[in-house]
Design a protein around this motif. Sequence first.
Motif, PDB file in Angstrom:
ATOM      1  N   MET A 328       0.861  -1.191   0.000  1.00  0.00           N
ATOM      2  CA  MET A 328       0.000   0.000   0.000  1.00  0.00           C
ATOM      3  C   MET A 328       0.892   1.233   0.000  1.00  0.00           C
ATOM      4  O   MET A 328       1.564   1.525   0.985  1.00  0.00           O
ATOM      5  N   TYR A 329       0.925   1.964  -1.120  1.00  0.00           N
ATOM      6  CA  TYR A 329       1.795   3.121  -1.291  1.00  0.00           C
ATOM      7  C   TYR A 329       0.996   4.307  -1.821  1.00  0.00           C
ATOM      8  O   TYR A 329       0.052   4.141  -2.593  1.00  0.00           O
ATOM      9  N   SER A 330       1.429   5.522  -1.446  1.00  0.00           N
ATOM     10  CA  SER A 330       0.820   6.738  -1.985  1.00  0.00           C
ATOM     11  C   SER A 330       1.827   7.873  -1.979  1.00  0.00           C
ATOM     12  O   SER A 330       2.703   7.941  -1.112  1.00  0.00           O
ATOM     13  N   THR A 331       1.686   8.782  -2.936  1.00  0.00           N
ATOM     14  CA  THR A 331       2.385  10.058  -2.834  1.00  0.00           C
ATOM     15  C   THR A 331       1.744  10.861  -1.704  1.00  0.00           C
ATOM     16  O   THR A 331       0.600  10.596  -1.302  1.00  0.00           O
ATOM     17  N   PRO A 332       2.447  11.861  -1.150  1.00  0.00           N
ATOM     18  CA  PRO A 332       1.900  12.612  -0.016  1.00  0.00           C
ATOM     19  C   PRO A 332       0.587  13.320  -0.296  1.00  0.00           C
ATOM     20  O   PRO A 332      -0.161  13.616   0.641  1.00  0.00           O
ATOM     21  N   ASP A 333       0.274  13.591  -1.558  1.00  0.00           N
ATOM     22  CA  ASP A 333      -1.000  14.248  -1.869  1.00  0.00           C
ATOM     23  C   ASP A 333      -2.120  13.249  -2.164  1.00  0.00           C
ATOM     24  O   ASP A 333      -3.260  13.639  -2.424  1.00  0.00           O
ATOM     25  N   GLY A 334      -1.820  11.955  -2.139  1.00  0.00           N
ATOM     26  CA  GLY A 334      -2.823  10.932  -2.375  1.00  0.00           C
ATOM     27  C   GLY A 334      -3.217  10.739  -3.818  1.00  0.00           C
ATOM     28  O   GLY A 334      -4.127   9.962  -4.120  1.00  0.00           O
ATOM     29  N   ARG A 335      -2.539  11.408  -4.755  1.00  0.00           N
ATOM     30  CA  ARG A 335      -2.964  11.365  -6.153  1.00  0.00           C
ATOM     31  C   ARG A 335      -2.408  10.178  -6.929  1.00  0.00           C
ATOM     32  O   ARG A 335      -2.964   9.801  -7.957  1.00  0.00           O
ATOM     33  N   ARG A 336      -1.295   9.640  -6.476  1.00  0.00           N
ATOM     34  CA  ARG A 336      -0.728   8.479  -7.141  1.00  0.00           C
ATOM     35  C   ARG A 336      -0.599   7.363  -6.116  1.00  0.00           C
ATOM     36  O   ARG A 336       0.047   7.539  -5.079  1.00  0.00           O
ATOM     37  N   THR A 337      -1.216   6.227  -6.388  1.00  0.00           N
ATOM     38  CA  THR A 337      -1.170   5.122  -5.434  1.00  0.00           C
ATOM     39  C   THR A 337      -0.813   3.822  -6.130  1.00  0.00           C
ATOM     40  O   THR A 337      -1.045   3.642  -7.332  1.00  0.00           O
ATOM     41  N   LEU A 338      -0.262   2.925  -5.337  1.00  0.00           N
ATOM     42  CA  LEU A 338       0.011   1.555  -5.746  1.00  0.00           C
ATOM     43  C   LEU A 338      -0.513   0.660  -4.638  1.00  0.00           C
ATOM     44  O   LEU A 338      -0.135   0.815  -3.475  1.00  0.00           O
ATOM     45  N   THR A 339      -1.412  -0.250  -4.970  1.00  0.00           N
ATOM     46  CA  THR A 339      -1.847  -1.253  -4.002  1.00  0.00           C
ATOM     47  C   THR A 339      -1.761  -2.609  -4.676  1.00  0.00           C
ATOM     48  O   THR A 339      -2.083  -2.750  -5.867  1.00  0.00           O
ATOM     49  N   ALA A 340      -1.318  -3.604  -3.930  1.00  0.00           N
ATOM     50  CA  ALA A 340      -1.092  -4.918  -4.523  1.00  0.00           C
ATOM     51  C   ALA A 340      -1.302  -6.006  -3.483  1.00  0.00           C
ATOM     52  O   ALA A 340      -1.230  -5.761  -2.276  1.00  0.00           O
ATOM     53  N   ALA A 341      -1.567  -7.211  -3.973  1.00  0.00           N
ATOM     54  CA  ALA A 341      -1.709  -8.379  -3.108  1.00  0.00           C
ATOM     55  C   ALA A 341      -0.922  -9.528  -3.695  1.00  0.00           C
ATOM     56  O   ALA A 341      -0.864  -9.694  -4.923  1.00  0.00           O
ATOM     57  N   LEU A 342      -0.314 -10.321  -2.831  1.00  0.00           N
ATOM     58  CA  LEU A 342       0.408 -11.513  -3.237  1.00  0.00           C
ATOM     59  C   LEU A 342      -0.233 -12.729  -2.587  1.00  0.00           C
ATOM     60  O   LEU A 342      -0.730 -12.651  -1.466  1.00  0.00           O
ATOM     61  N   ASN A 343      -0.219 -13.848  -3.287  1.00  0.00           N
ATOM     62  CA  ASN A 343      -0.518 -15.138  -2.666  1.00  0.00           C
ATOM     63  C   ASN A 343       0.660 -16.052  -2.933  1.00  0.00           C
ATOM     64  O   ASN A 343       1.234 -16.051  -4.023  1.00  0.00           O
ATOM     65  N   TYR A 344       1.045 -16.814  -1.909  1.00  0.00           N
ATOM     66  CA  TYR A 344       2.305 -17.543  -2.001  1.00  0.00           C
ATOM     67  C   TYR A 344       2.317 -18.693  -1.000  1.00  0.00           C
ATOM     68  O   TYR A 344       1.347 -18.890  -0.236  1.00  0.00           O
ATOM     69  N   VAL A 345       3.399 -19.448  -0.986  1.00  0.00           N
ATOM     70  CA  VAL A 345       3.590 -20.528  -0.029  1.00  0.00           C
ATOM     71  C   VAL A 345       4.526 -20.013   1.059  1.00  0.00           C
ATOM     72  O   VAL A 345       5.722 -19.814   0.826  1.00  0.00           O
ATOM     73  N   ASP A 346       3.973 -19.780   2.241  1.00  0.00           N
ATOM     74  CA  ASP A 346       4.746 -19.264   3.373  1.00  0.00           C
ATOM     75  C   ASP A 346       5.426 -20.425   4.087  1.00  0.00           C
ATOM     76  O   ASP A 346       5.078 -21.593   3.895  1.00  0.00           O
ATOM     77  N   ASP A 347       6.406 -20.108   4.932  1.00  0.00           N
ATOM     78  CA  ASP A 347       7.024 -21.132   5.775  1.00  0.00           C
ATOM     79  C   ASP A 347       7.709 -20.475   6.955  1.00  0.00           C
ATOM     80  O   ASP A 347       7.839 -19.247   7.021  1.00  0.00           O
TER      81      ASP A 347
END
Length: 371
Positions: A328-347
């Motif tokens: 979950m990322y944003s520029t300080p003004d909230g105008r550019r964002t990146l949100t992502a999800a991963l699914n994986y094999v944890d250990d």
Amino acid sequence: MTESLHTTANSAAGNGRPELRKALQDIVDSGVMGVQLRVHDERGQWVGSAGVSELGGTAEPPTDGHFRIGSNTKTFTATLVLQLVAEGRIGLDTPAADYLPEFALDRRITVRMLLQHTSGVFNHTGEYYEDGTIVPGIPSTIAGKEWVDKRFHTYRDEELVRLSLSRPARFEPGSGWSYSNTNYVLARLLVEKVTGRSCAEETRRRILEPLGLSGTVVPGTSTEVPEPHARAYYRYEDAGREETVDVTRHNPSWISAGGDMISTTQDLHTFISALASGRLLPDPLLAEMRTPHAASGFGLGLRVQEVGDGGGTVLFHNGGHSGHAALMYSTPDGRRTLTAALNYVDDAGLSLAEAFQKTQERLVEAVFGAR
């Protein structure tokens, strides 16, 4: 494992963004099962996914899928606390013991220290020391088979706090920095004590409903992840044999406010954009939230990063456990964002930690790098 790449975009973004498509495929190639990505910027909205939704399958992760957001939960909790600070109901530099006297906390521990991870309180999910030593707490995802066997067990927040307080503090309050999930369990209890309502109810009332975050859940002890969702897995050793189990369903009370919430990339975009642009907090408290600790870059439930080569400042939090992770990322003004999800094999060995770190770097550079 069969891999696939699927992307969708609105008319503003078009069908381009080869740098994003390549970043997604690179992430899958690094060993992550699947990834879904949402970018909002001056070119519009771009949404895509790559990899697979489940082991042995061919379908890519749903781009509107739900997932466990891990430590991004802390940003929601910190926002609640700071809203109560704005209302004069909590003092940021008041001893936390004034609100939670039942735990006999060290009176030097302030509310600010809980949010900034400078309290020194032992981490109930286990402590990692600089020399590589690990001191376990409750059975968490660093515990292998023991966590798998207890993954439907219910823990009470008070139980997690008392376990942590029974262990030696990591350092004197305010004299260092160390990431501790217990800080945020205490913050959740503080919200509940001051408001007289559950943190889940306060989250819905103060954040989810005003922002229309219909895909976001504070699950409590519920084991379910709403459909649609990619599946999460965990690998462990049992009597000399390696076992891999589906752990999509489990009771997240073991992590509590350290990372139990569920959301979507759309909801995380809406939340971080609203937070960064000042819709959830008054400017002075948002400034406090954004002020990084010198040793960690961690503010009050947010981290601050300078993107290389003139990319500027980004505000963010990331998190992951038990086969799901969120960015979950944003520029300080909230105008550019990146949100992502991963699914994986944890250990237990966190073998994908390096791939997770490289995932962050690839995506941040692709979205926020100098243009």
